[in-house]
Design a protein around this motif. Structure first.
Motif, mmCIF file in Angstrom:
data_model
loop_
_atom_site.group_PDB
_atom_site.id
_atom_site.type_symbol
_atom_site.label_atom_id
_atom_site.label_comp_id
_atom_site.label_asym_id
_atom_site.label_seq_id
_atom_site.Cartn_x
_atom_site.Cartn_y
_atom_site.Cartn_z
ATOM 1 N N GLY A 1 -23.620 62.542 4.030
ATOM 2 C CA GLY A 1 -24.436 62.197 5.193
ATOM 3 C C GLY A 1 -24.609 60.706 5.402
ATOM 4 O O GLY A 1 -25.166 60.269 6.414
ATOM 5 N N MET A 2 -24.098 59.910 4.474
ATOM 6 C CA MET A 2 -24.308 58.464 4.523
ATOM 7 C C MET A 2 -23.756 57.830 5.801
ATOM 8 O O MET A 2 -24.458 57.094 6.483
ATOM 9 N N GLU A 3 -22.516 58.092 6.118
ATOM 10 C CA GLU A 3 -21.894 57.443 7.284
ATOM 11 C C GLU A 3 -22.636 57.789 8.573
ATOM 12 O O GLU A 3 -22.896 56.916 9.404
ATOM 13 N N ALA A 4 -22.997 59.054 8.734
ATOM 14 C CA ALA A 4 -23.725 59.468 9.941
ATOM 15 C C ALA A 4 -25.104 58.814 9.993
ATOM 16 O O ALA A 4 -25.559 58.385 11.061
ATOM 17 N N ALA A 5 -25.774 58.725 8.845
ATOM 18 C CA ALA A 5 -27.095 58.088 8.793
ATOM 19 C C ALA A 5 -26.985 56.608 9.147
ATOM 20 O O ALA A 5 -27.814 56.079 9.902
ATOM 21 N N VAL A 6 -25.965 55.944 8.624
ATOM 22 C CA VAL A 6 -25.765 54.517 8.923
ATOM 23 C C VAL A 6 -25.478 54.328 10.408
ATOM 24 O O VAL A 6 -26.055 53.449 11.057
ATOM 25 N N ASP A 7 -24.574 55.130 10.960
ATOM 26 C CA ASP A 7 -24.231 54.995 12.378
ATOM 27 C C ASP A 7 -25.459 55.191 13.269
ATOM 28 O O ASP A 7 -25.719 54.394 14.171
ATOM 29 N N CYS A 8 -26.200 56.243 13.013
ATOM 30 C CA CYS A 8 -27.397 56.532 13.796
ATOM 31 C C CYS A 8 -28.432 55.414 13.623
ATOM 32 O O CYS A 8 -28.971 54.898 14.597
ATOM 33 N N GLY A 9 -28.693 55.034 12.390
ATOM 34 C CA GLY A 9 -29.682 54.000 12.104
ATOM 35 C C GLY A 9 -29.304 52.651 12.672
ATOM 36 O O GLY A 9 -30.159 51.921 13.180
ATOM 37 N N ARG A 10 -28.020 52.304 12.606
ATOM 38 C CA ARG A 10 -27.567 51.018 13.153
ATOM 39 C C ARG A 10 -27.846 50.964 14.653
ATOM 40 O O ARG A 10 -28.354 49.970 15.161
ATOM 41 N N GLN A 11 -27.525 52.035 15.359
ATOM 42 C CA GLN A 11 -27.777 52.066 16.801
ATOM 43 C C GLN A 11 -29.268 51.925 17.100
ATOM 44 O O GLN A 11 -29.662 51.171 17.987
ATOM 45 N N LEU A 12 -30.078 52.656 16.360
ATOM 46 C CA LEU A 12 -31.524 52.587 16.580
ATOM 47 C C LEU A 12 -32.074 51.197 16.248
ATOM 48 O O LEU A 12 -32.911 50.667 16.977
ATOM 49 N N LEU A 13 -31.595 50.615 15.149
ATOM 50 C CA LEU A 13 -32.042 49.273 14.775
ATOM 51 C C LEU A 13 -31.682 48.250 15.843
ATOM 52 O O LEU A 13 -32.519 47.412 16.213
ATOM 53 N N LEU A 14 -30.449 48.291 16.310
ATOM 54 C CA LEU A 14 -30.031 47.344 17.338
ATOM 55 C C LEU A 14 -30.889 47.495 18.586
ATOM 56 O O LEU A 14 -31.287 46.505 19.204
ATOM 57 N N GLN A 15 -31.202 48.716 18.922
ATOM 58 C CA GLN A 15 -32.055 48.990 20.070
ATOM 59 C C GLN A 15 -33.460 48.416 19.849
ATOM 60 O O GLN A 15 -34.014 47.753 20.717
ATOM 61 N N ARG A 16 -34.024 48.664 18.679
ATOM 62 C CA ARG A 16 -35.376 48.182 18.374
ATOM 63 C C ARG A 16 -35.434 46.665 18.259
ATOM 64 O O ARG A 16 -36.440 46.055 18.590
ATOM 65 N N LEU A 17 -34.358 46.055 17.780
ATOM 66 C CA LEU A 17 -34.345 44.603 17.618
ATOM 67 C C LEU A 17 -34.243 43.864 18.944
ATOM 68 O O LEU A 17 -34.499 42.662 19.006
ATOM 69 N N LEU A 18 -33.901 44.563 20.002
ATOM 70 C CA LEU A 18 -33.862 43.924 21.315
ATOM 71 C C LEU A 18 -35.262 43.561 21.796
ATOM 72 O O LEU A 18 -35.430 42.587 22.522
ATOM 73 N N ALA A 19 -36.251 44.328 21.382
ATOM 74 C CA ALA A 19 -37.625 44.060 21.811
ATOM 75 C C ALA A 19 -38.613 44.446 20.710
ATOM 76 O O ALA A 19 -39.413 45.356 20.879
ATOM 77 N N PRO A 20 -38.548 43.757 19.560
ATOM 78 C CA PRO A 20 -39.499 44.095 18.499
ATOM 79 C C PRO A 20 -40.915 43.671 18.877
ATOM 80 O O PRO A 20 -41.095 42.817 19.752
#
Length: 167
Positions: free
Chosen positions: A82-101
């Protein structure tokens, strides 16, 4: 107040390089039937932007450090298939959140970057702890749920594929 202007420049430039965000912005403008703008206007403030190219580079470097630490955090949880899927999902969410922390997270990230991360190629344990705390602050509970679901789905898929191969 000037510090906020620099932070706005960094966020805007990041957004302009994010193809997905640009598409969404165009869609929203088309729905609204007009141009929508907020924050730092490059037309009127282009000179100010050109004087601060390091802020743009700093944001990319900081984002890279945060994502790297996120991957290390997930790796420490031994997610296996599940690591790769967790990283892919988390990376997208992080990038989204970092746009407007949140302002608090922005302040901590900028202080951390300017004081510690910029001066050292390696991250100390204190910095790693701070980054992991910030990761937990940046991502919401529903984000973590989505990451867990992505990992679980990947594991389920692996089990279903493997059970068909077993003779």
């Amino acid at each position: 107040m000037e510090k906020q202007t620099e932070e706005t420049v960094v966020d805007l430039m990041q957004l302009m390089l994010d193809e997905e965000w640009v598409r969404e912005a165009v869609r929203i403008e088309e729905e609204a039937g007009c141009d929508i703008g907020a924050g730092f206007e490059l037309g009127a403030n282009l000179g100010e932007f050109l004087q601060n190219p390091s802020g743009f580079a700093d944001f990319f470097e900081l984002r890279s450090v945060i994502i790297s630490e996120f991957i290390k955090l997930l790796a420490s949880w031994n997610l296996g298939a599940g690591m790769e899927a967790a990283v892919d999902c988390g990376r997208q969410l992080l990038l989204q959140r970092l746009l407007a922390p949140s302002p608090e997270v922005q302040e901590r990230l900028l202080a951390m970057y300017s004081q510690e991360l910029a001066a050292q190629p390696r991250i100390s344990e204190n910095e790693r702890s701070e980054l992991r705390f910030l990761l937990r602050s940046i991502l919401t509970e529903s984000d973590w749920e989505a990451i867990a679901t992505a990992a679980a789905s990947a594991i389920r898929e692996q089990v279903m594929i493997r059970q068909q191969v077993v003779v």
